[in-house]
Design a protein around this motif. Structure first.
Motif, mmCIF file in Angstrom:
data_model
loop_
_atom_site.group_PDB
_atom_site.id
_atom_site.type_symbol
_atom_site.label_atom_id
_atom_site.label_comp_id
_atom_site.label_asym_id
_atom_site.label_seq_id
_atom_site.Cartn_x
_atom_site.Cartn_y
_atom_site.Cartn_z
ATOM 1 N N ARG A 1 1.112 -1.248 -0.527
ATOM 2 C CA ARG A 1 0.442 0.302 -0.073
ATOM 3 C C ARG A 1 0.915 0.948 -0.245
ATOM 4 O O ARG A 1 0.234 2.524 -0.901
ATOM 5 C CB ARG A 1 -0.796 -0.084 1.369
ATOM 6 N N MET A 2 1.593 1.543 0.590
ATOM 7 C CA MET A 2 2.949 2.794 0.888
ATOM 8 C C MET A 2 3.160 3.027 -1.134
ATOM 9 O O MET A 2 3.843 4.106 -0.989
ATOM 10 C CB MET A 2 4.207 2.054 1.401
ATOM 11 N N VAL A 3 3.489 1.721 -1.443
ATOM 12 C CA VAL A 3 4.094 2.314 -2.997
ATOM 13 C C VAL A 3 3.099 1.717 -3.441
ATOM 14 O O VAL A 3 3.444 2.063 -5.343
ATOM 15 C CB VAL A 3 5.117 1.625 -3.125
ATOM 16 N N GLY A 4 1.654 1.130 -4.013
ATOM 17 C CA GLY A 4 0.823 1.578 -4.633
ATOM 18 C C GLY A 4 0.724 0.260 -5.368
ATOM 19 O O GLY A 4 0.236 0.664 -6.706
ATOM 20 N N GLU A 5 1.462 -0.854 -4.773
ATOM 21 C CA GLU A 5 1.619 -1.718 -5.538
ATOM 22 C C GLU A 5 1.406 -3.434 -5.516
ATOM 23 O O GLU A 5 0.919 -3.619 -4.009
ATOM 24 C CB GLU A 5 3.518 -2.679 -5.827
ATOM 25 N N LYS A 6 0.783 -4.080 -6.508
ATOM 26 C CA LYS A 6 0.619 -5.732 -6.277
ATOM 27 C C LYS A 6 0.884 -6.912 -6.665
ATOM 28 O O LYS A 6 1.534 -6.124 -7.598
ATOM 29 C CB LYS A 6 -0.882 -5.705 -6.211
ATOM 30 N N ASP A 7 1.468 -7.823 -5.860
ATOM 31 C CA ASP A 7 2.249 -8.490 -7.223
ATOM 32 C C ASP A 7 1.479 -9.924 -6.154
ATOM 33 O O ASP A 7 1.057 -10.193 -5.284
ATOM 34 C CB ASP A 7 3.544 -8.758 -6.544
ATOM 35 N N ARG A 8 2.193 -11.391 -6.815
ATOM 36 C CA ARG A 8 1.320 -12.314 -6.809
ATOM 37 C C ARG A 8 2.360 -13.440 -6.094
ATOM 38 O O ARG A 8 3.350 -13.259 -6.472
ATOM 39 C CB ARG A 8 0.189 -12.894 -7.955
ATOM 40 N N GLY A 9 2.332 -14.533 -5.235
ATOM 41 C CA GLY A 9 3.255 -15.361 -5.251
ATOM 42 C C GLY A 9 2.374 -16.790 -4.750
ATOM 43 O O GLY A 9 1.237 -16.740 -4.871
ATOM 44 N N ALA A 10 3.047 -17.777 -5.167
ATOM 45 C CA ALA A 10 2.558 -19.423 -4.551
ATOM 46 C C ALA A 10 3.030 -19.553 -3.527
ATOM 47 O O ALA A 10 4.316 -19.552 -3.291
ATOM 48 C CB ALA A 10 3.122 -20.327 -6.443
ATOM 49 N N CYS A 11 1.865 -20.345 -3.335
ATOM 50 C CA CYS A 11 2.446 -21.395 -1.616
ATOM 51 C C CYS A 11 2.115 -22.877 -1.695
ATOM 52 O O CYS A 11 1.821 -22.707 -2.550
ATOM 53 C CB CYS A 11 1.072 -20.500 -0.546
ATOM 54 N N LYS A 12 2.736 -23.078 -0.990
ATOM 55 C CA LYS A 12 2.787 -24.557 -0.348
ATOM 56 C C LYS A 12 2.909 -24.721 1.009
ATOM 57 O O LYS A 12 3.021 -24.032 2.010
ATOM 58 C CB LYS A 12 4.191 -25.863 -1.175
ATOM 59 N N ASP A 13 2.055 -25.913 1.486
ATOM 60 C CA ASP A 13 2.010 -26.314 2.607
ATOM 61 C C ASP A 13 3.171 -26.610 3.228
ATOM 62 O O ASP A 13 4.479 -27.381 2.464
ATOM 63 C CB ASP A 13 1.773 -27.896 3.105
ATOM 64 N N ILE A 14 3.897 -26.341 4.241
ATOM 65 C CA ILE A 14 4.934 -27.183 5.307
ATOM 66 C C ILE A 14 4.924 -27.379 6.601
ATOM 67 O O ILE A 14 3.203 -26.550 6.983
ATOM 68 C CB ILE A 14 5.613 -25.481 4.942
ATOM 69 N N SER A 15 5.766 -27.576 7.257
ATOM 70 C CA SER A 15 5.175 -27.920 8.649
ATOM 71 C C SER A 15 5.749 -26.457 9.713
ATOM 72 O O SER A 15 6.142 -26.349 9.380
ATOM 73 C CB SER A 15 6.074 -29.348 9.189
ATOM 74 N N ALA A 16 5.196 -27.506 10.507
ATOM 75 C CA ALA A 16 5.444 -26.384 11.158
ATOM 76 C C ALA A 16 7.097 -26.309 11.662
ATOM 77 O O ALA A 16 7.497 -24.809 12.199
ATOM 78 C CB ALA A 16 4.984 -26.488 12.824
ATOM 79 N N GLU A 17 7.555 -27.208 12.143
ATOM 80 C CA GLU A 17 9.124 -27.062 12.191
ATOM 81 C C GLU A 17 10.028 -26.646 10.721
ATOM 82 O O GLU A 17 11.092 -25.748 11.351
ATOM 83 C CB GLU A 17 9.542 -28.487 12.242
ATOM 84 N N GLU A 18 9.097 -26.697 9.787
ATOM 85 C CA GLU A 18 10.051 -26.490 8.676
ATOM 86 C C GLU A 18 9.822 -24.313 9.016
ATOM 87 O O GLU A 18 10.279 -23.308 8.028
ATOM 88 C CB GLU A 18 9.049 -26.586 6.950
ATOM 89 N N SER A 19 8.240 -24.272 9.090
ATOM 90 C CA SER A 19 8.363 -22.442 9.184
ATOM 91 C C SER A 19 8.788 -21.626 9.851
ATOM 92 O O SER A 19 8.858 -20.838 9.045
ATOM 93 C CB SER A 19 6.903 -22.069 9.657
ATOM 94 N N GLY A 20 9.734 -21.505 10.555
ATOM 95 C CA GLY A 20 10.805 -21.233 11.722
ATOM 96 C C GLY A 20 9.816 -20.126 12.593
ATOM 97 O O GLY A 20 11.303 -19.706 12.954
ATOM 98 N N PHE A 21 8.589 -20.617 12.841
ATOM 99 C CA PHE A 21 8.542 -19.284 13.730
ATOM 100 C C PHE A 21 8.633 -20.033 15.210
ATOM 101 O O PHE A 21 8.767 -21.175 15.446
ATOM 102 C CB PHE A 21 6.664 -19.508 13.803
ATOM 103 N N GLY A 22 9.225 -18.825 16.222
ATOM 104 C CA GLY A 22 9.967 -19.134 17.207
ATOM 105 C C GLY A 22 11.000 -19.725 17.490
ATOM 106 O O GLY A 22 11.464 -20.452 18.082
ATOM 107 N N GLN A 23 11.841 -20.017 16.455
ATOM 108 C CA GLN A 23 13.139 -19.751 16.235
ATOM 109 C C GLN A 23 13.754 -18.999 16.342
ATOM 110 O O GLN A 23 14.209 -18.109 16.221
ATOM 111 C CB GLN A 23 13.699 -20.813 14.928
#
Length: 120
Positions: A98-120
């Motif tokens: 929103r700050m630069v007025g641009e949109k882009d798209r990404g592709a997603c895949k399922d990962i595990s909690a361990e692969e996510s990197g949260f809390g590490q």
């Protein structure tokens, strides 16, 4: 005491797995094209039970949690400077910078909690 009709009982039983599934977050890794550099990667923790979206940037290790709106097949969150719209059925994401007025798209895949990197 009023008993549930057969249709009402069927609806209740059909919804049971959905409510159980809301207890565990879903983890996604989403890649955004970034030519000529490597793609930008964002990992997400979608937690419908708490109404939040966790955002983890593996490249920098930064991590944050924001309020999110969970629809039938989409999750949206607004961080002010960027808004996210994740399409769960297509495993795709739109990033609205929103700050630069641009949109882009990404592709997603399922990962595990361990692969996510949260809390590490």
């Amino acid at each position: 005491m009023k008993l549930l009709s057969r249709a009402g009982l069927t609806i209740c039983l059909t919804m049971l797995p959905v409510s159980v599934a809301l207890g565990a977050p879903t983890y996604l890794s989403c890649s955004f094209p970034n030519p000529p550099k490597e793609p930008q990667i964002f990992n997400f923790a979608l937690d419908a039970s708490s109404g939040t979206l966790g955002v983890h940037v593996p490249e920098t290790g930064s991590e944050r949690k924001v309020r999110a709106v969970f629809g039938a097949s989409t999750v949206t969150a607004n961080e002010g400077f960027v808004a996210w719209e994740i399409d769960l059925s297509r495993r795709a994401v739109i990033r609205d910078k929103r700050m630069v007025g641009e949109k882009d798209r990404g592709a997603c895949k399922d990962i595990s909690a361990e692969e996510s990197g949260f809390g590490q």
